[in-house]
Design an enzyme around this catalytic site. Structure first.
Site, mmCIF file in Angstrom:
data_model
loop_
_atom_site.group_PDB
_atom_site.id
_atom_site.type_symbol
_atom_site.label_atom_id
_atom_site.label_comp_id
_atom_site.label_asym_id
_atom_site.label_seq_id
_atom_site.Cartn_x
_atom_site.Cartn_y
_atom_site.Cartn_z
ATOM 1 C CE1 TYR A 1 88.550 96.739 54.376
ATOM 2 C CE2 TYR A 1 90.081 95.018 53.723
ATOM 3 C CZ TYR A 1 88.810 95.413 54.071
ATOM 4 O OH TYR A 1 87.794 94.487 54.125
ATOM 5 C CG ASP B 1 75.416 101.963 54.622
ATOM 6 O OD1 ASP B 1 76.092 102.865 54.090
ATOM 7 O OD2 ASP B 1 75.645 100.755 54.444
ATOM 8 C CB ALA C 1 83.007 92.601 58.977
ATOM 9 N N GLY D 1 75.444 97.760 52.265
ATOM 10 C CA GLY D 1 76.501 97.186 51.427
ATOM 11 C C GLY D 1 76.180 95.746 51.031
ATOM 12 N NE ARG E 1 85.912 93.487 47.340
ATOM 13 C CZ ARG E 1 87.003 92.951 47.855
ATOM 14 N NH1 ARG E 1 87.618 91.954 47.285
ATOM 15 N NH2 ARG E 1 87.483 93.424 48.977
#
Ligand code: UDP
Length: 328
Positions: free
Chosen positions: A147, A33, A116, A12, A188
């Site tokens: 989330y 990943d 994170a 990512g 985003r």
């Protein structure tokens, strides 16, 4: 023998920059990943190196890594509203089952874990700027709940492993970050505005554009994360750039940067979209001796150069991710 670090979510945006940093610093990097939202092209340049290996694996399932491990950085998770709305259950799983697997592995290997976490743990904040002791204003059943609550659970699980099992843990609360390798169509705001400018489309402002965000350039963020990992501080630390801007003004900055002749258009504000966000970084300054160095003008120039280098196909590709390959 060099130190060995496992990075989940390695393909990512942030994961791949972390791989670069640790490879450059002489570590043996084990990148993991499942490629739901990550892209191998972010790591392609590292494959020939001896101190880099890649595991195509879902961290929400049992993970096994042979040999010793010194550090685990858990960066696997969908991270944009579009992604976690499309794969809500995967998002919840990677923040819960995924971190459980990482912490179990850390316990077994005696490794230090950095997770994170995110400014989303503060939800739509009633405290401004957000300090680490603010407990947040999150709607668990709203669209962002999958989330936000996954990340909040992840922090709780991490603290529990720290206090109950004595695992060394670090918690980074990451605020909006930008830079090369962001996915153009992940929804985003920065890739959206730059992509729209490059395609000759109008820039879509959600709501009236008065909501604020504070954007941190990726190199600054990575430096903050590295310092946190090597600190001895196990409580959450905000990492971000406090330079706050309204989304309306941000659109103007992008229009100026790209020289587009397009205009802005207004669309509905998504549900539970935070009205304001700015990190209080006093802790990071004091404990890590860290402050961001790139101003937005500089960071945006570097980011724009990356997006401009994409091919026409990439620019017009609607979705880069592989959601259809996965079922919950
Ligand atoms: N946003 C916008 N237009 C877009 C995409 C996003 O106005 O095309 C807004 C979005 O509603 C939010 C802000 O920009 O208020 C930042 O959105 P992003 O998804 O980048 O991050 P987050 O909301 O998670 O901070």
């Amino acid at each position: 023998m060099s130190k060995r670090v496992l990075i989940t979510g390695a393909a990512g945006f942030l994961g791949s920059h972390l791989c670069d940093r640790f490879v450059k610093d002489g570590y043996h990097v084990i990148a993991m990943d499942n490629l739901i939202t990550g892209r191998l092209s972010n790591l392609e340049h590292l494959f020939p190196l001896e101190n880099f290996e890649f595991y195509h694996q879902d961290v929400s399932k049992f993970i096994h890594v042979p040999g010793k491990l010194d550090y685990i950085l858990h960066f696997a998770s969908p991270a944009s509203p579009i992604d976690y709305l499309k794969i809500p259950i995967q998002t919840l799983k990677v923040g819960s089952l995924g971190i459980h697997n990482c912490l179990g592995l850390a316990r077994e290997k005696n490794a230090r874990v950095l997770i994170a976490s995110t400014s989303e743990v503060y939800g739509d904040p009633e405290v401004h700027p957000q300090t680490e002791d603010y407990c947040g204003n999150v709607n668990p059943i709203g669209p962002r709940g999958v989330y936000d609550e996954a990340k909040r659970f992840q922090e709780a699980m991490t603290m529990a492993y720290h206090t109950y099992h004595g695992v060394e843990t670090r918690i980074a609360r990451i605020f909006n970050t930008y830079g090369p390798r962001m996915r153009l169509n992940d929804g985003r705001v920065l890739p959206a505005f730059i992509g729209q400018s490059l395609r000759g489309e109008d820039l879509t402002i959600f709501g009236d554009g008065s909501q604020t965000r504070s954007f941190c350039y990726v190199d600054d963020l990575i430096e903050g994360l590295v310092r946190l990992l090597f600190s001895d501080y196990s409580l959450p630390v905000n990492i971000g750039n406090p330079d706050e801007i309204t989304i309306g003004d941000f659109a103007e900055e992008i229009i100026k940067l790209t020289g587009t002749s397009q205009k802005v258009v207004y669309q509905d504000l998504p549900e539970n979209d935070p009205k304001q966000r700015q990190p209080d970084i006093k802790k990071a300054k004091e404990i890590l001796n860290w402050t961001p160095e790139y101003d937005r003008k500089e960071g945006l120039k570097l980011t724009y150069a990356y997006f401009k280098s994409l091919t026409k196909e990439e620019l017009f590709l609607k979705d880069h991710n592989n959601f259809e390959d996965y079922i919950n």
